[in-house]
Design a protein around this motif. Structure first.
Motif, PDB file in Angstrom:
ATOM      1  N   THR A  24       0.690  -1.078   0.141  1.00  0.00           N
ATOM      2  CA  THR A  24      -0.105   0.055   0.076  1.00  0.00           C
ATOM      3  C   THR A  24       0.838   1.190  -0.045  1.00  0.00           C
ATOM      4  O   THR A  24       0.323   2.275  -0.245  1.00  0.00           O
ATOM      5  CB  THR A  24      -0.907   0.109   1.191  1.00  0.00           C
ATOM      6  N   VAL A  37       5.212  -1.168   2.576  1.00  0.00           N
ATOM      7  CA  VAL A  37       4.243  -1.223   3.545  1.00  0.00           C
ATOM      8  C   VAL A  37       2.997  -1.851   3.091  1.00  0.00           C
ATOM      9  O   VAL A  37       2.447  -1.534   1.945  1.00  0.00           O
ATOM     10  CB  VAL A  37       3.593   0.165   4.058  1.00  0.00           C
ATOM     11  N   SER A  40      -3.635  -2.554   6.113  1.00  0.00           N
ATOM     12  CA  SER A  40      -4.215  -1.226   6.495  1.00  0.00           C
ATOM     13  C   SER A  40      -4.719  -1.415   7.977  1.00  0.00           C
ATOM     14  O   SER A  40      -4.592  -2.358   8.504  1.00  0.00           O
ATOM     15  CB  SER A  40      -5.402  -1.236   5.478  1.00  0.00           C
ATOM     16  N   VAL A  44      -0.744  -3.489   9.709  1.00  0.00           N
ATOM     17  CA  VAL A  44      -0.014  -3.124   8.890  1.00  0.00           C
ATOM     18  C   VAL A  44       1.304  -3.494   9.195  1.00  0.00           C
ATOM     19  O   VAL A  44       2.121  -3.756  10.428  1.00  0.00           O
ATOM     20  CB  VAL A  44      -0.106  -1.877   9.037  1.00  0.00           C
ATOM     21  N   GLU A  60      -1.140   1.669  10.918  1.00  0.00           N
ATOM     22  CA  GLU A  60      -0.682   2.309   9.960  1.00  0.00           C
ATOM     23  C   GLU A  60       0.154   3.707   9.831  1.00  0.00           C
ATOM     24  O   GLU A  60       1.197   3.633   9.168  1.00  0.00           O
ATOM     25  CB  GLU A  60      -2.051   2.566   8.938  1.00  0.00           C
ATOM     26  N   THR A  63       3.645   3.009  11.364  1.00  0.00           N
ATOM     27  CA  THR A  63       4.291   2.134  10.200  1.00  0.00           C
ATOM     28  C   THR A  63       4.809   2.761   9.225  1.00  0.00           C
ATOM     29  O   THR A  63       6.106   2.692   8.597  1.00  0.00           O
ATOM     30  CB  THR A  63       3.551   0.767   9.878  1.00  0.00           C
ATOM     31  N   ARG A  64       4.062   3.673   8.661  1.00  0.00           N
ATOM     32  CA  ARG A  64       4.581   4.677   7.640  1.00  0.00           C
ATOM     33  C   ARG A  64       5.491   5.621   7.890  1.00  0.00           C
ATOM     34  O   ARG A  64       6.764   5.650   7.280  1.00  0.00           O
ATOM     35  CB  ARG A  64       3.388   5.184   6.794  1.00  0.00           C
TER      36      ARG A  64
END
Ligand SMILES: [Zn+2]
Length: 84
Positions: A24, A37, A40, A44, A60, A63-64
């Protein structure tokens, strides 16, 4: 009659390759590897394809952040694609 027009193959670039299923978000590291990544919501995970670092279960947004932060620092080269 063709005269063998030679086209130089473009160097594959992480920016133009199709993303694997489930990815994603993708961050390019300074060494040219990618941090992928997947998932959702609360499910994630991220994986660095340069050094194999992986995180999961941070949610999410976090993690991003981790993926982007890692991509800015990771200098591990991506593994060469195995063909054949
Ligand atoms: Zn890494």
């Amino acid at each position: 009659m063709t005269h063998g027009i030679r086209t130089t193959p473009m160097q594959p670039s992480p920016g133009t390759e199709p993303w694997p299923d489930g990815v994603t978000a993708r961050y390019l590291t300074v060494a040219g590897a990618t941090v992928d990544v997947r998932g959702s919501g609360d499910n994630v995970s991220m994986t660095c394809l340069g050094c194999d670092l992986g995180y999961s279960a941070f949610g999410e947004a976090r993690t991003r952040e981790l993926a982007q932060g890692h991509a800015e620092k990771c200098r591990a080269l991506p593994r060469p694609a195995v063909t054949g």
